[in-house]
Scaffold this active site. Structure first.
Site, mmCIF file in Angstrom:
data_model
loop_
_atom_site.group_PDB
_atom_site.id
_atom_site.type_symbol
_atom_site.label_atom_id
_atom_site.label_comp_id
_atom_site.label_asym_id
_atom_site.label_seq_id
_atom_site.Cartn_x
_atom_site.Cartn_y
_atom_site.Cartn_z
ATOM 1 N N GLY A 54 0.806 -1.205 0.000
ATOM 2 C CA GLY A 54 0.000 0.000 0.000
ATOM 3 C C GLY A 54 0.841 1.257 0.000
ATOM 4 N N SER A 55 0.340 2.296 -0.643
ATOM 5 C CA SER A 55 1.014 3.597 -0.596
ATOM 6 C C SER A 55 0.827 4.205 0.795
ATOM 7 C CB SER A 55 0.443 4.515 -1.665
ATOM 8 O OG SER A 55 0.703 4.005 -2.954
ATOM 9 N N HIS A 57 3.599 4.790 2.755
ATOM 10 C CA HIS A 57 4.781 4.442 3.547
ATOM 11 C C HIS A 57 6.065 5.002 2.928
ATOM 12 C CE1 HIS A 57 2.027 1.806 5.529
ATOM 13 N NE2 HIS A 57 1.890 1.021 4.469
ATOM 14 N N LYS A 105 5.858 -7.940 2.596
ATOM 15 C CA LYS A 105 5.576 -7.680 4.002
ATOM 16 C C LYS A 105 4.418 -8.567 4.459
ATOM 17 C CE LYS A 105 4.744 -3.251 3.756
ATOM 18 N NZ LYS A 105 4.669 -3.204 2.272
ATOM 19 N N ASP A 110 -1.270 -8.451 1.036
ATOM 20 C CA ASP A 110 -0.014 -8.514 0.294
ATOM 21 C C ASP A 110 0.379 -9.951 0.010
ATOM 22 O OD1 ASP A 110 -0.037 -5.794 0.649
ATOM 23 O OD2 ASP A 110 1.918 -5.666 1.621
ATOM 24 N N HIS A 219 0.250 0.819 9.554
ATOM 25 C CA HIS A 219 -1.060 1.251 9.065
ATOM 26 C C HIS A 219 -1.892 1.849 10.195
ATOM 27 C CE1 HIS A 219 0.224 -2.139 6.480
ATOM 28 N NE2 HIS A 219 -0.165 -1.330 5.521
#
Length: 331
Positions: A54-55, A57, A105, A110, A219
């Site tokens: 996911g964006s 990070h 990860k 994922d 997150h």
């Protein structure tokens, strides 16, 4: 919510256009599906090291695409796993006949989506291996995982395996090296404030002015405990002690210490905390041989930090020191 954005739904796509504009010598950005690819990919005979998630990070993972590190990064929506077709597109764009290693990860989405992409690539006769990073000692299971979360140790895997691939290591060698790093790296984080996801428009959790969360994920997942705000010495000890006990690290060990900002903590405070960590490690007879300090594995604008320790040997030290040229790491 105050953010430098246009429409929340367009944040990732517009940011990727900015990435492409800022770093044309290092990478190129493919769209539909979104993939960030090393500028010279595919490199014939070289293992393609691919990661993503996911964006939100940044600079993980797109900031680590380039010479000596990742061949490609696959950005999902904010805090959302990329789709299998995007991961498959990254593999197709970068493998040079020597196969691909996926650094994943340990988040359920994922893991499932990267596994599906590997199966699709295998149907096209591409040898693809996956290594799961699960370095977070804070919790056994959390909101998004079965088992431990993958956090700061992901950077260690990507840099070290990327260096090996750059030198021409085989897929078997890269996979074994990645598993070695995973076995020797541990992390833990904390938060003073929560991140605000653009499409949600409000913080992912609430903390009172005199509270901090110990053991958070990247997150904004809950951690081990919500406790009264402490001093830098107390915060670092609360992160470092569980890390040291978990491997366990012992007197005489050489380590890489990564002191990471979660996005909102300034360098002044981060260096202060890093100095505390070095002192506490020295008191235990553990020698910090290599260091990294900065916002590299973030959670949007979350104020907080994480510590990562990697137990070093000559092989890992040499590969960490090997040249790298990406948007976020360059030596």
């Amino acid at each position: 919510m105050k953010k430098i954005i246009n429409e929340p739904a367009d944040v990732v796509a517009e940011a990727l256009r900015g990435v492409a504009a800022a770093h044309p010598e290092l990478l190129r950005v493919q769209t539909d599906p979104a993939v960030i690819v090393r500028a010279d990919a595919p490199v014939t005979g070289k293992v393609a090291v691919v990661s993503g998630g996911g964006s939100g990070h940044e600079p993980l993972h797109g900031g680590f695409v380039g010479s000596g590190m990742l061949a490609a990064a696959v950005p999902g929506a904010v805090f959302t796993s990329p789709t299998p077709d995007a991961v498959q597109a990254a593999i197709t764009a970068t493998h040079g006949g020597a196969g691909a290693l996926l650094v994943v990860k340990n988040y359920t989405g994922d893991v499932l989506n990267f596994e599906t992409a590997a199966e699709l690539a295998a149907m096209e006769d591409v040898d693809v291996r996956s290594v799961i990073v699960d370095d977070d000692v804070a919790v056994k299971d959390s909101t998004h995982t079965a088992g431990r979360r993958g956090v700061g140790g992901t950077l260690m895997v990507e840099k070290i395996v990327g260096a090996a691939a750059e030198r021409g290591a085989s897929l078997d060698e890269c996979e074994a090296l990645a598993r070695k790093v995973v076995s020797q790296v541990r992390s833990m984080g904390m938060a003073l404030t929560a991140p605000t996801v653009p499409h949600a428009g409000q913080p992912s959790f609430e903390l009172a002015p005199d509270e901090m969360e110990i053991g958070i994920g990247i997150h904004g997942e809950p951690g081990r405990a919500r406790v009264p705000m402490g001093t830098a010495d107390e915060i670092v000890a609360q992160l470092l002690d569980p890390i040291l006990e978990d491997l366990p690290f012992a007197e005489g060990d050489d380590v890489l210490l990564f002191t990471n900002s979660m996005g909102g903590t300034p360098q002044l405070e981060l260096y202060l905390a890093h100095g505390v960590a070095e002192r506490l490690l020295a008191e235990r007879g553990i020698t910090v041989r290599r260091r990294l300090v900065g916002p590299y594995v973030t959670s949007l604008e979350m104020q907080g930090m994480s510590l990562t320790l990697l137990k070093l040997d000559d092989e890992l030290t040499e590969l960490w020191d090997a040249p790298v040229h990406t948007a976020a790491l360059h030596w």
